[in-house]
Each structure stands twice: as C-alpha cells, then as structure tokens.
Design a protein around this motif. Structure first.
Motif, PDB file in Angstrom:
ATOM      1  N   VAL A   1       0.853  -1.199   0.000  1.00 20.73           N
ATOM      2  CA  VAL A   1       0.000   0.000   0.000  1.00 20.73           C
ATOM      3  C   VAL A   1       0.884   1.242   0.000  1.00 20.73           C
ATOM      4  O   VAL A   1       1.789   1.383   0.822  1.00 20.73           O
ATOM      5  N   THR A   2       0.599   2.136  -0.955  1.00 24.48           N
ATOM      6  CA  THR A   2       1.365   3.379  -1.070  1.00 24.48           C
ATOM      7  C   THR A   2       0.541   4.610  -0.722  1.00 24.48           C
ATOM      8  O   THR A   2       1.096   5.674  -0.478  1.00 24.48           O
ATOM      9  N   GLN A   3      -0.793   4.465  -0.738  1.00 26.45           N
ATOM     10  CA  GLN A   3      -1.664   5.601  -0.437  1.00 26.45           C
ATOM     11  C   GLN A   3      -2.928   5.099   0.224  1.00 26.45           C
ATOM     12  O   GLN A   3      -3.495   4.076  -0.173  1.00 26.45           O
ATOM     13  N   ILE A   4      -3.376   5.842   1.225  1.00 26.79           N
ATOM     14  CA  ILE A   4      -4.632   5.541   1.922  1.00 26.79           C
ATOM     15  C   ILE A   4      -5.514   6.775   1.816  1.00 26.79           C
ATOM     16  O   ILE A   4      -5.075   7.889   2.107  1.00 26.79           O
ATOM     17  N   MET A   5      -6.756   6.548   1.382  1.00 18.42           N
ATOM     18  CA  MET A   5      -7.729   7.643   1.345  1.00 18.42           C
ATOM     19  C   MET A   5      -8.906   7.240   2.227  1.00 18.42           C
ATOM     20  O   MET A   5      -9.333   6.087   2.210  1.00 18.42           O
ATOM     21  N   VAL A   6      -9.407   8.186   3.003  1.00 16.80           N
ATOM     22  CA  VAL A   6     -10.579   7.923   3.834  1.00 16.80           C
ATOM     23  C   VAL A   6     -11.664   8.932   3.494  1.00 16.80           C
ATOM     24  O   VAL A   6     -11.380  10.083   3.182  1.00 16.80           O
ATOM     25  N   SER A   7     -12.893   8.469   3.548  1.00 21.13           N
ATOM     26  CA  SER A   7     -14.032   9.342   3.245  1.00 21.13           C
ATOM     27  C   SER A   7     -14.334  10.224   4.449  1.00 21.13           C
ATOM     28  O   SER A   7     -13.770  10.047   5.537  1.00 21.13           O
ATOM     29  N   GLU A   8     -15.231  11.159   4.253  1.00 20.38           N
ATOM     30  CA  GLU A   8     -15.759  11.921   5.377  1.00 20.38           C
ATOM     31  C   GLU A   8     -16.493  10.947   6.293  1.00 20.38           C
ATOM     32  O   GLU A   8     -17.098   9.986   5.833  1.00 20.38           O
ATOM     33  N   SER A   9     -16.464  11.206   7.582  1.00 16.85           N
ATOM     34  CA  SER A   9     -17.134  10.294   8.513  1.00 16.85           C
ATOM     35  C   SER A   9     -18.638  10.555   8.527  1.00 16.85           C
ATOM     36  O   SER A   9     -19.104  11.669   8.290  1.00 16.85           O
ATOM     37  N   THR A  10     -19.375   9.480   8.792  1.00 17.45           N
ATOM     38  CA  THR A  10     -20.832   9.516   8.886  1.00 17.45           C
ATOM     39  C   THR A  10     -21.216   8.870  10.207  1.00 17.45           C
ATOM     40  O   THR A  10     -20.686   7.805  10.551  1.00 17.45           O
ATOM     41  N   GLN A  11     -22.125   9.487  10.945  1.00 15.65           N
ATOM     42  CA  GLN A  11     -22.588   8.881  12.186  1.00 15.65           C
ATOM     43  C   GLN A  11     -23.363   7.606  11.866  1.00 15.65           C
ATOM     44  O   GLN A  11     -24.155   7.568  10.928  1.00 15.65           O
ATOM     45  N   CYS A  12     -23.103   6.578  12.652  1.00 15.29           N
ATOM     46  CA  CYS A  12     -23.813   5.313  12.481  1.00 15.29           C
ATOM     47  C   CYS A  12     -25.157   5.409  13.205  1.00 15.29           C
ATOM     48  O   CYS A  12     -25.187   5.557  14.420  1.00 15.29           O
ATOM     49  N   PRO A  13     -26.280   5.321  12.466  1.00  9.92           N
ATOM     50  CA  PRO A  13     -27.586   5.493  13.097  1.00  9.92           C
ATOM     51  C   PRO A  13     -28.021   4.292  13.952  1.00  9.92           C
ATOM     52  O   PRO A  13     -28.914   4.437  14.774  1.00  9.92           O
ATOM     53  N   VAL A  14     -27.380   3.153  13.767  1.00  8.85           N
ATOM     54  CA  VAL A  14     -27.814   1.964  14.505  1.00  8.85           C
ATOM     55  C   VAL A  14     -26.915   1.655  15.702  1.00  8.85           C
ATOM     56  O   VAL A  14     -27.221   0.765  16.490  1.00  8.85           O
TER      57      VAL A  14
ATOM     58  N   ASN B   1     -18.872   6.188  14.371  1.00  6.16           N
ATOM     59  CA  ASN B   1     -18.818   6.786  13.038  1.00  6.16           C
ATOM     60  C   ASN B   1     -18.348   5.747  12.035  1.00  6.16           C
ATOM     61  O   ASN B   1     -17.669   4.778  12.392  1.00  6.16           O
ATOM     62  N   TYR B   2     -18.692   5.992  10.781  1.00  2.63           N
ATOM     63  CA  TYR B   2     -18.316   5.116   9.670  1.00  2.63           C
ATOM     64  C   TYR B   2     -17.493   5.908   8.658  1.00  2.63           C
ATOM     65  O   TYR B   2     -17.772   7.078   8.396  1.00  2.63           O
ATOM     66  N   ILE B   3     -16.482   5.258   8.099  1.00  2.79           N
ATOM     67  CA  ILE B   3     -15.751   5.803   6.960  1.00  2.79           C
ATOM     68  C   ILE B   3     -15.504   4.677   5.962  1.00  2.79           C
ATOM     69  O   ILE B   3     -15.527   3.495   6.320  1.00  2.79           O
ATOM     70  N   THR B   4     -15.281   5.061   4.729  1.00  2.00           N
ATOM     71  CA  THR B   4     -14.825   4.124   3.712  1.00  2.00           C
ATOM     72  C   THR B   4     -13.337   4.379   3.525  1.00  2.00           C
ATOM     73  O   THR B   4     -12.906   5.526   3.414  1.00  2.00           O
ATOM     74  N   VAL B   5     -12.562   3.295   3.506  1.00  2.00           N
ATOM     75  CA  VAL B   5     -11.110   3.392   3.364  1.00  2.00           C
ATOM     76  C   VAL B   5     -10.734   2.841   1.995  1.00  2.00           C
ATOM     77  O   VAL B   5     -11.151   1.737   1.625  1.00  2.00           O
ATOM     78  N   LEU B   6      -9.970   3.619   1.228  1.00  2.00           N
ATOM     79  CA  LEU B   6      -9.433   3.169  -0.058  1.00  2.00           C
ATOM     80  C   LEU B   6      -7.938   2.956   0.103  1.00  2.00           C
ATOM     81  O   LEU B   6      -7.227   3.833   0.593  1.00  2.00           O
TER      82      LEU B   6
ATOM     83  N   THR C   1      -6.544   0.112  -9.448  1.00  2.00           N
ATOM     84  CA  THR C   1      -7.836  -0.180  -8.819  1.00  2.00           C
ATOM     85  C   THR C   1      -7.606  -0.381  -7.319  1.00  2.00           C
ATOM     86  O   THR C   1      -6.933  -1.316  -6.908  1.00  2.00           O
ATOM     87  N   PRO C   2      -8.166   0.501  -6.487  1.00  2.00           N
ATOM     88  CA  PRO C   2      -7.920   0.392  -5.045  1.00  2.00           C
ATOM     89  C   PRO C   2      -8.783  -0.683  -4.390  1.00  2.00           C
ATOM     90  O   PRO C   2      -9.835  -1.074  -4.904  1.00  2.00           O
ATOM     91  N   LEU C   3      -8.324  -1.132  -3.229  1.00  2.00           N
ATOM     92  CA  LEU C   3      -9.154  -1.954  -2.351  1.00  2.00           C
ATOM     93  C   LEU C   3     -10.066  -0.982  -1.607  1.00  2.00           C
ATOM     94  O   LEU C   3      -9.649   0.118  -1.237  1.00  2.00           O
ATOM     95  N   ILE C   4     -11.313  -1.393  -1.396  1.00  2.00           N
ATOM     96  CA  ILE C   4     -12.261  -0.550  -0.660  1.00  2.00           C
ATOM     97  C   ILE C   4     -12.730  -1.330   0.562  1.00  2.00           C
ATOM     98  O   ILE C   4     -13.131  -2.490   0.463  1.00  2.00           O
ATOM     99  N   VAL C   5     -12.648  -0.669   1.723  1.00  2.00           N
ATOM    100  CA  VAL C   5     -12.905  -1.341   2.992  1.00  2.00           C
ATOM    101  C   VAL C   5     -13.811  -0.467   3.869  1.00  2.00           C
ATOM    102  O   VAL C   5     -13.543   0.731   4.023  1.00  2.00           O
TER     103      VAL C   5
END
Length: 184
Positions: free
Chosen positions: A115-128, A133-138, A145-149
């Motif tokens: 892995v050479t680069q990590i991108m994270v999305s804006e956080s979202t509150q988990c309603p359940v 909080n939730y984020i998507t990690v690339l 083509t990145p892995l999405i987690v």
C-alpha cells in the motif's frame, strides 16, 4: 459504555553460550531473559455485563454493507473501479505513547506492505450504534484499482484516523501512518 482492557505479553530471549575448557570438555550454559512487551491498550465496547447486543451488531453490519455499496456505485459512476475486501475483525489499540492505532483484520491474502496511499471518506454517524462513526477506506498499491474497505469506530476526538494496522489471512501485519490529509 467503553471498558479499557490493559494487555501485555512477554518476550523470552534464550542465550546459549558454549565454552571449551583447557581439558577439551565442552560446557554449555543457557540463560533466559524475560522482557515485557506491551501491545497497547485494547478498548472494547461492552454492555449488559460484558455481553454485546447481537441485534445491534447485525444491524451495523447490514448498514455498513449498504454504505460500502453506495460508495462503490459512486466510484463506478465516476468511471473508476474498486475491489471490496471483507473485514474479519476491527478495533483500536491505544499505545503507551498515546497513538491510537486503527486495526483491521481483512479477509484477503493481499500484502498490505504494498500500500502506497490511503484515502478515507468523510465520517458519517452510524444510526444503529450511537457514538460510532463510519468511513470508507481506499487502499492504493501498484494497481490503479484500489481496495475498498468499510470501517466503523468509536467517535473519539483523540482518534485522528492517521495510524493504521492491516492484517491479512496469513497474519502478516503492515503498519501505515497518514502524514497529511488533503481534500480531493
């Protein structure tokens, strides 16, 4: 309610010394040195006397998969692709130096040292699951083509989401640090 569990382990170092005496006899001496090794502080979310709520956890998984699928569709609409990776286990470790390590065991044989680069999305509150909080990690490597987690974490202002530990199916560990965030 969060309960903090202190964990540690020890490392044993065995030293063998072989000495040949003047009368050609061999003397072997072994010494063991036990050194404590800290694994940091594992933080867990426990309720109802230490039991977690199965219904909430199942709802979290369903909600997270929905969030991940939405992000995959958004990436596809932009003309790109991503490879989803299932999370086997995740959590944080608070190290003695105050660093919060976001730890993820992922269901893949991928070598996360690539892995050479990590991108994270804006956080979202988990309603359940309140307080999370939730984020998507690339995760980008040599492949475009990145892995999405998906990643869910306790909303703690101390966790800057900069330190990561990824573990694959071979139990290979790869630690990464994000030095700078940029808006994309």
């Amino acid at each position: 309610m969060s309960e903090q569990l202190n964990t540690s382990t020890t490392t044993t170092t065995t030293t063998t010394t072989t000495t040949t005496n003047s009368d050609n006899t061999t003397q072997i001496e072994e010494t063991n040195e036990v050194t404590p090794s800290s694994l940091g502080e594992i933080v867990s979310d426990k309720k109802n006397g230490g039991e977690f709520d199965d219904v909430i956890e199942k709802n979290v998984v369903v909600w997270m998969k929905d969030q991940l699928n939405k992000e995959k569709r958004r990436i596809n609409r932009m003309g790109s692709k991503s490879i989803p990776v299932d999370v086997k286990n995740a959590g944080i470790i608070k190290e003695e130096n105050g660093v919060i390590l976001n730890r993820m065991e992922l269901n893949t044989n991928f070598d996360f040292d690539k892995v050479t680069q990590i991108m994270v999305s804006e956080s979202t509150q988990c309603p359940v699951k309140k307080g999370y909080n939730y984020i998507t990690v690339l995760l980008f490597a040599n492949n475009p083509t990145p892995l999405i987690v998906p990643y869910i974490y306790f909303n703690d202002t101390q966790n800057k989401l900069t330190d990561w530990l990824f573990i694959n199916n071979q139990f290979s560990r790869s630690r990464h640090t994000i030095n700078e965030y940029k808006d994309v």
